[in-house]
Design a protein around this motif. Sequence first.
Motif: not given
Length: 468
Positions: A280-288, A293-298
Amino acid sequence: MLLPVVMAGGSGTRLWPLSRTLYPKQFLSLNSSLTMLQETLHRLGEVEHCPALIICNESHRFIVAEQLRKEGLAHSGILLEPTGRNTAPAVALAALQAIKTGDDPVLLVLAADHEIQDEASFTRAVLEAQKFAESGKLVTFGIVPSAPETGYGYIKAGEKLDGEGFKVAAFVEKPEITLATKYVQDGGYLWNSGMFMFKASVFLDELKKFRPDILCACQRSLENARPDLDFIRLDDEAFYCCPEESIDYAVMEKTEQAVVVPLDAKWSDVGSWSALWEISQKDDNGNAIRGDVLLEDASDSYLYSQHRLIGAVGVKDLVVVETKDAVLVAHKDKVQQVKNIVLQLKKAKRSEYLQHREIFRPWGSHDTIAEGERYQVKHVIVLPGQITAKQIHYHRTEHWVVVSGTAKVHLEDKTYLVSENESTYIPVGVPHAIENPGKIPLAIIEVRSGVYLEEDDVIRVSSAGVGY
């Protein structure tokens, strides 16, 4: 001419709660807007071929037909297996059906649930394999390994042939990690992809030589098959007698005509949530991320929201999947154990292992939005031009409220229209059906009340449509 044979059976459990017995992963949109089945067929766009022959479980027939229809994908028939008997019988049926039409095509056997990101490399490998298949070889595609993998069988490449193929020296069972590492370091070993190519007649000749019992059972089941719309229904009794066996064990490991063509096309069988995260395509922190979805320090996590907002704080290496009726939270290193949750659900006879809350039918869908003692509320969609089966319930009454569109209600011997913001009442024991005569989807709120509200309280009166 090349005839693709797409095996769309199976009921995967490792991608629960998205993949369920009655709606498994091959019918899901996991890494694009298309389902895996649709992607498999679109992938053949640069290869000259006949419309594909699809093989699926009888319980999935309407899903297959609808997904083909939505993409305008032609097919050469949809073979319905009354029960799964592994890949050797499935491909034997396809080969027999192909020859039944008077041709002897080259079959390209594909699984409907594989991800291939480098389609140009896939096309090149298919065209290379076709040369060997047309000369009477049985070709398997071997995936160039990217790492030691204990979840796949391996193929040892033997003598180099003209072009990009090799004789198959050996098929190797799934190894433990030390041996898998050695295979990758030594080179000459490929992952067994489960994709094949051969002439229909060549495969049947080899099957007759090594497993005549499988061939005989498939011949009997197809001789008494009957057409039903787009579907080819096998003789149930004959097919239930068919032994269960894979192509590898039945033919490929025994034949002297086996050839392997390497395939380096960013392939995955998407066999787990961690495998899906990897492709899967991921963000700069490796999250797909898919959905709300809202993320904080993930970091390094896979998060999929189908219905509600997911908020994740301070998590790492997690899989979080939300659907309308279930939520999965798992560590990426433990995702193979998801199947144990499914086993618990099955043992407890809970419906979440079997199907989603929203259930799709050829005429539309229905989704349970509220329920309690003696009542159940559903959101029903009837597609334009479609009609449900006329049926009777003996333990419940129903109120239908039209939210949008116009309903044509068939109640006993009466037919009448119900427009937006209007309702109608269905008494116990009265034959009824609902039709959408309009050009837009018909949306209804259905309120059931009674002492027994399960789906098996139904007596079919006619087959004008397909009931719940």
